[in-house]
Design an enzyme around this catalytic site. Structure first.
Site, PDB file in Angstrom:
ATOM      1  N   ASP A  14       0.868  -1.183   0.000  1.00 23.62           N
ATOM      2  CA  ASP A  14       0.000   0.000   0.000  1.00 23.62           C
ATOM      3  C   ASP A  14       0.901   1.228   0.000  1.00 23.62           C
ATOM      4  O   ASP A  14       2.112   1.144   0.224  1.00 23.62           O
ATOM      5  CB  ASP A  14      -0.893  -0.006   1.254  1.00 23.62           C
ATOM      6  CG  ASP A  14      -1.801   1.217   1.311  1.00 23.62           C
ATOM      7  OD1 ASP A  14      -2.379   1.588   0.281  1.00 23.62           O
ATOM      8  OD2 ASP A  14      -1.916   1.833   2.395  1.00 23.62           O
ATOM      9  N   SER A  15       0.274   2.378  -0.183  1.00 24.20           N
ATOM     10  CA  SER A  15       1.021   3.625  -0.133  1.00 24.20           C
ATOM     11  C   SER A  15       1.510   3.922   1.288  1.00 24.20           C
ATOM     12  O   SER A  15       2.385   4.755   1.467  1.00 24.20           O
ATOM     13  CB  SER A  15       0.126   4.769  -0.604  1.00 24.20           C
ATOM     14  OG  SER A  15      -1.093   4.751   0.121  1.00 24.20           O
ATOM     15  N   CYS A  77      -4.199  -1.155  -2.095  1.00 24.56           N
ATOM     16  CA  CYS A  77      -4.379   0.289  -2.199  1.00 24.56           C
ATOM     17  C   CYS A  77      -5.420   0.510  -3.291  1.00 24.56           C
ATOM     18  O   CYS A  77      -5.246   0.045  -4.427  1.00 24.56           O
ATOM     19  CB  CYS A  77      -3.049   0.929  -2.584  1.00 24.56           C
ATOM     20  SG  CYS A  77      -3.159   2.708  -2.885  1.00 24.56           S
ATOM     21  N   GLU A 157      -4.547   9.253   9.423  1.00 26.23           N
ATOM     22  CA  GLU A 157      -3.081   9.192   9.596  1.00 26.23           C
ATOM     23  C   GLU A 157      -2.630   9.993  10.816  1.00 26.23           C
ATOM     24  O   GLU A 157      -1.661   9.636  11.475  1.00 26.23           O
ATOM     25  CB  GLU A 157      -2.375   9.757   8.352  1.00 26.23           C
ATOM     26  CG  GLU A 157      -2.503   8.900   7.120  1.00 26.23           C
ATOM     27  CD  GLU A 157      -1.383   7.872   6.977  1.00 26.23           C
ATOM     28  OE1 GLU A 157      -0.330   8.060   7.585  1.00 26.23           O
ATOM     29  OE2 GLU A 157      -1.604   6.886   6.257  1.00 26.23           O
ATOM     30  N   CYS A 190     -11.359   3.313  -0.118  1.00 30.81           N
ATOM     31  CA  CYS A 190     -10.022   3.764   0.286  1.00 30.81           C
ATOM     32  C   CYS A 190      -9.641   2.978   1.527  1.00 30.81           C
ATOM     33  O   CYS A 190     -10.483   2.759   2.413  1.00 30.81           O
ATOM     34  CB  CYS A 190     -10.039   5.259   0.579  1.00 30.81           C
ATOM     35  SG  CYS A 190      -8.516   5.876   1.305  1.00 30.81           S
ATOM     36  N   HIS A 192      -8.157   3.631   4.145  1.00 30.99           N
ATOM     37  CA  HIS A 192      -8.255   4.278   5.456  1.00 30.99           C
ATOM     38  C   HIS A 192      -9.689   4.361   5.979  1.00 30.99           C
ATOM     39  O   HIS A 192      -9.908   4.538   7.176  1.00 30.99           O
ATOM     40  CB  HIS A 192      -7.691   5.693   5.398  1.00 30.99           C
ATOM     41  CG  HIS A 192      -6.210   5.755   5.253  1.00 30.99           C
ATOM     42  ND1 HIS A 192      -5.539   5.155   4.211  1.00 30.99           N
ATOM     43  CD2 HIS A 192      -5.259   6.347   6.020  1.00 30.99           C
ATOM     44  CE1 HIS A 192      -4.238   5.373   4.349  1.00 30.99           C
ATOM     45  NE2 HIS A 192      -4.043   6.102   5.435  1.00 30.99           N
TER      46      HIS A 192
HETATM   47  N1  DGL Z   1      -4.100   3.708   0.151  1.00 34.23           N
HETATM   48  C1  DGL Z   1      -4.796   4.766  -0.538  1.00 34.23           C
HETATM   49  C2  DGL Z   1      -6.069   4.215  -1.173  1.00 34.23           C
HETATM   50  O1  DGL Z   1      -6.620   3.234  -0.754  1.00 34.23           O
HETATM   51  C3  DGL Z   1      -5.154   5.893   0.403  1.00 34.23           C
HETATM   52  C4  DGL Z   1      -3.971   6.729   0.824  1.00 34.23           C
HETATM   53  C5  DGL Z   1      -3.279   7.411  -0.348  1.00 34.23           C
HETATM   54  O2  DGL Z   1      -3.848   8.353  -0.946  1.00 34.23           O
HETATM   55  O3  DGL Z   1      -2.197   6.984  -0.669  1.00 34.23           O
HETATM   56  O4  DGL Z   1      -6.528   4.779  -2.132  1.00 34.23           O
END
Ligand code: DGL
Length: 290
Positions: A14-15, A77, A157, A190, A192
């Site tokens: 993931d990011s 992600c 976050e 998303c 999060h």
């Molecule tokens: N992991 C990203 C997503 O699910 C969210 C956080 C980001 O923008 O990197 O889209």
């Protein structure tokens, strides 16, 4: 008795921290699988970057993860899954799973036309229309509305509680136009957003089903590995290994909330090392037997 066992790990990336909600779902469904995770904490967020940049980052990450000899890779992600999954699927030697299609399928399975599906996600995911396309590939007649909620990622976050008035205000601000349309389900598009589940549910009301694409993805991974004969038959709990591109301590502290269990053993790999480094691999992570 079927004794086949594939002890290669499942690689997840993931990011940043958010993909740990997907790891959590995988752990619930596949508790005996070893998991290796990479969070690109030096370069988060991906949701406001261009497709070209996100694809480059994802390729670098997948190159790194290949050193772990995984049985599959999960792009945990939504942004990656929405804008560059097909490239990764065709370039990687193992199956690559995204989170968009499983989430779309779960949304379609809940309700029928004219029930409205709302998708909330990052700017990049919304702009890609990937959820809408995946939903319409299954049922072209289902109405879909999308809303980018970029602030949610930062609030989560930063460690804001979902009951904090600032979070409630942000939810109200982003979702008031959606709630007026009375959707039957809202896709948490998303990584999060599952962390805000209770607050979102309280705002949207009991009748609205929240679709967590992470848990739908875990189900997809399980079915596919089973079909491939690639499930682990280990009797002990699977191991967890974490790699991040920055701030391992921060990842450890905040990550436990996402994962629902302690995050131990976090190793830092800088972005510029991703394509070059062959990390020391725990032998238990690379054992593949049949
Ligand atoms: N992991 C990203 C997503 O699910 C969210 C956080 C980001 O923008 O990197 O889209």
């Amino acid at each position: 008795m079927n004794v086949s066992s594939d002890r290669r790990p499942i690689a997840v990336f993931d990011s940043g921290l958010g993909g740990l909600t997907v790891v959590r779902a995988l752990r619930q469904r596949l508790p005996h699988e070893d998991i290796v995770y990479f969070g690109d904490t030096a370069r988060v967020p991906y949701g406001s970057k261009t497709r070209e940049t996100v694809l480059r980052f994802s390729r670098e990450t997948c190159t790194f993860l290949q050193h772990m000899r995984p049985k599959c890779i999960v792009a945990a992600c939504n942004t990656v899954s929405a804008i560059c999954l097909s490239e990764l699927e065709s370039e990687m030697p193992v199956p690559v799973f995204g989170v968009v299609r499983p989430g779309a399928r779960a949304a379609v399975e809940h309700g029928q036309t004219p029930d409205l599906i709302a998708v909330i996600a990052t700017e990049a995911t919304v702009a890609s229309n990937a959820y809408q396309a995946a939903i319409h590939a299954l049922d072209a007649s289902r109405p879909v509305v999308q809303m980018a909620c970029p602030l949610f990622v930062h609030l989560v976050e930063e460690g804001f509680s979902e009951h904090d008035p600032i979070v409630e205000l942000a939810i109200e601000r982003y979702l008031r136009s959606i709630v007026r349309l009375s959707p039957s389900s809202v896709v948490l598009g998303c990584t999060h957003y599952p962390m805000l589940r209770d607050a979102l549910s309280a705002y949207l009301g009991d009748g609205v089903r929240l679709i967590d694409s992470g848990s739908c993805t875990a189900e997809t991974v399980e079915l596919r590995l089973k079909a491939m004969g690639a499930l682990s038959s280990a009797e002990t709990s699977g191991s967890l290994h974490f790699y991040v591109s920055d701030h391992p301590k921060r990842f450890q502290t905040i990550g436990s909330r996402f994962l629902g269990e302690p995050v131990l053993d976090v190793v830092r790999i800088r972005p510029e090392e991703l394509s070059a480094v062959a990390p020391t691999i725990d032998p238990s992570l690379t054992r593949a037997s049949a």
